[in-house]
Design an enzyme around this catalytic site. Structure first.
Site, PDB file in Angstrom:
ATOM      1  N   HIS A 256      -5.058   4.301 -10.668  1.00 14.07           N
ATOM      2  CA  HIS A 256      -4.128   5.420 -10.515  1.00 14.07           C
ATOM      3  C   HIS A 256      -4.525   6.614 -11.389  1.00 14.07           C
ATOM      4  CE1 HIS A 256      -0.719   7.245  -8.883  1.00 14.07           C
ATOM      5  NE2 HIS A 256       0.247   6.390  -9.217  1.00 14.07           N
TER       6      HIS A 256
ATOM      7  N   ASP B 143      -4.339   9.194  -6.421  1.00 17.22           N
ATOM      8  CA  ASP B 143      -2.890   9.334  -6.306  1.00 17.22           C
ATOM      9  C   ASP B 143      -2.356   8.367  -5.255  1.00 17.22           C
ATOM     10  OD1 ASP B 143      -2.884  11.376  -8.177  1.00 17.22           O
ATOM     11  OD2 ASP B 143      -3.135  12.933  -6.657  1.00 17.22           O
TER      12      ASP B 143
END
Length: 411
Positions: A382, A386
């Protein structure tokens, strides 16, 4: 004349390994290019061959020792075959253990076999005492596999002992004493590396997993319709992995961050797709790489995957086979997994997890129907990817599998 045997180059960025097994003992005759030891590296087992014919004089390292590239691990007395035979004969006269004699006979079989055996195959030959020169290999280019050796050992048909009369029931000593046993086995170098890399991935990356499910009807129909023609033309079976590899290529081209990785304070993007395919090997999970998967057709991808699977079982994958990779596909479905959260393969930033196909009720056009469904999962870093990008990439894979025509017209 004595010749020192050193640790050979083990591949890019690999500077050391550990002695996994000595294939020859001091006093054993050795042929030129015959393996004398098996080295375990972080990824593969590598045979160390003798550059000369002669007799193994001594080991300079023990099983389990870590040795660097270029280090001396053994000494061969060149051209001393006759002396070796005498020493072996003397050793045999002193040995009363039947199992040791069986191992020596297997060593002779190995020396006479005109083929290169992987460490896993060699161990199976030694364990079962079969002659590898009499076994027909089913691996790539006729190489022996571990399964070939086990089948030969079974076919050898050592007579089973005659059944004995049923013993009179008596209390089991273990139950009376409550004795429980434990066994400690040192982790192989490969297993240690797998443990460190996976733990390191969890500690370094911000891991997150997104899920979706896929209707496999179209792919199953395409395979059923074209599998015979495909096999006849390309001499390879049309599997599911080829479809997912090509679908992944579409997703990675549309969402470049899923095909990238972080290095320091920079993001490294790739204009190519090298897919690492997780394969089960005797010593653990390995991830050989399909180079330029985005430029290859289904047949070439299926052949690469089949070749990797065969060589993983034989223990003949090389460091070059597993170097690099920009994205990983792991198929837990072959073991029956329904759903999982796969861990990324550093320094990569994403991994696609496939699972088993099962018939489930789903709603189609307002009606409940039974369809062959598969859960798919995308684990990602992450820090770089995204949630929107991850979900989009997985959705592209889903849509390509449910409508394979998209892969042909680059949609």
């Amino acid at each position: 004349m004595s010749t020192e045997i050193t640790v050979p180059a083990l591949g890019e960025s690999v500077t050391e390994g550990s002695i996994g097994e000595w294939l020859k003992q001091p006093g054993d005759a050795v042929a030129a290019d015959e393996p004398i030891a098996s080295l375990e590296t972080d990824k593969v087992a590598v045979d160390v061959p003798s550059p000369v014919a002669g007799v193994l004089q001594e080991h300079r390292a023990a099983v389990g020792d870590t040795v660097e590239v270029g280090a001396v691990i053994a000494v061969i007395e060149e051209g001393a075959t006759a002396a070796a035979s005498g020493e072996e004969a003397g050793r045999k006269e002193q040995q009363s253990d039947a199992g040791e004699e069986k191992r020596e006979e297997a060593d002779k079989d190995l020396a006479n076999a005109a083929q290169t055996l992987s460490p896993a195959v060699r161990r199976a030959v030694l364990e079962h005492g079969v002659d590898p020169s009499t076994i027909k290999g089913t691996g790539k280019d006729g190489r022996l596999t571990k399964e070939d050796v086990l089948a030969a050992a079974k076919a050898k048909g050592d007579p089973a002992p005659a059944p004995s009369p049923a013993p009179t029931p008596s209390p089991a000593p273990a139950a009376a004493t409550g004795e429980r046993k434990e066994e400690r086995v040192k982790m192989t170098r490969m297993r240690q590396t797998i443990a460190k890399r996976l733990k390191g991935a969890q500690e370094e990356a911000a891991l997150l997993t997104t899920f979706n499910d896929v209707d496999m009807s179209a792919v199953i129909e395409a395979r059923t319709k074209y599998k015979d023609m495909f096999a006849k033309k390309h001499d390879i079976r049309l599997g599911f992995m080829g479809f997912f590899a090509k679908a992944a290529c579409l997703a990675l081209k549309d969402v470049p961050s899923v095909n990238a990785y972080i290095e320091g304070d920079e993001i490294v993007y790739h204009d190519y797709v090298d897919i690492s395919v997780a394969v089960s090997a005797p010593n653990g999970l390995v991830v050989p790489v399909i180079r330029d998967a985005d430029k290859k057709g289904f047949a070439r991808i299926e052949k690469d995957i089949a070749d990797f699977g065969a060589r993983a079982k034989e223990g003949t994958l090389t460091m070059a086979d597993m170097t690099g990779g920009t994205f990983t596909i792991s198929n837990g479905g072959v073991f029956g997994s329904l759903m999982s959260t796969p861990i990324i393969n550093p320094p990569q930033s994403a991994v696609l997890g496939l699972h088993r196909i099962e018939d489930r009720p789903v709603a189609v056009n307002g009606e409940v129907v039974i369809r062959p469904m598969m859960y798919i999962a995308l684990s990602y870093d992450h820090r770089l990817i995204d949630g929107r990008e991850a979900v989009t990439a997985l959705k592209i894979i889903k849509e390509a599998i449910e409508d394979p025509t998209r892969m042909l017209i680059d949609l």
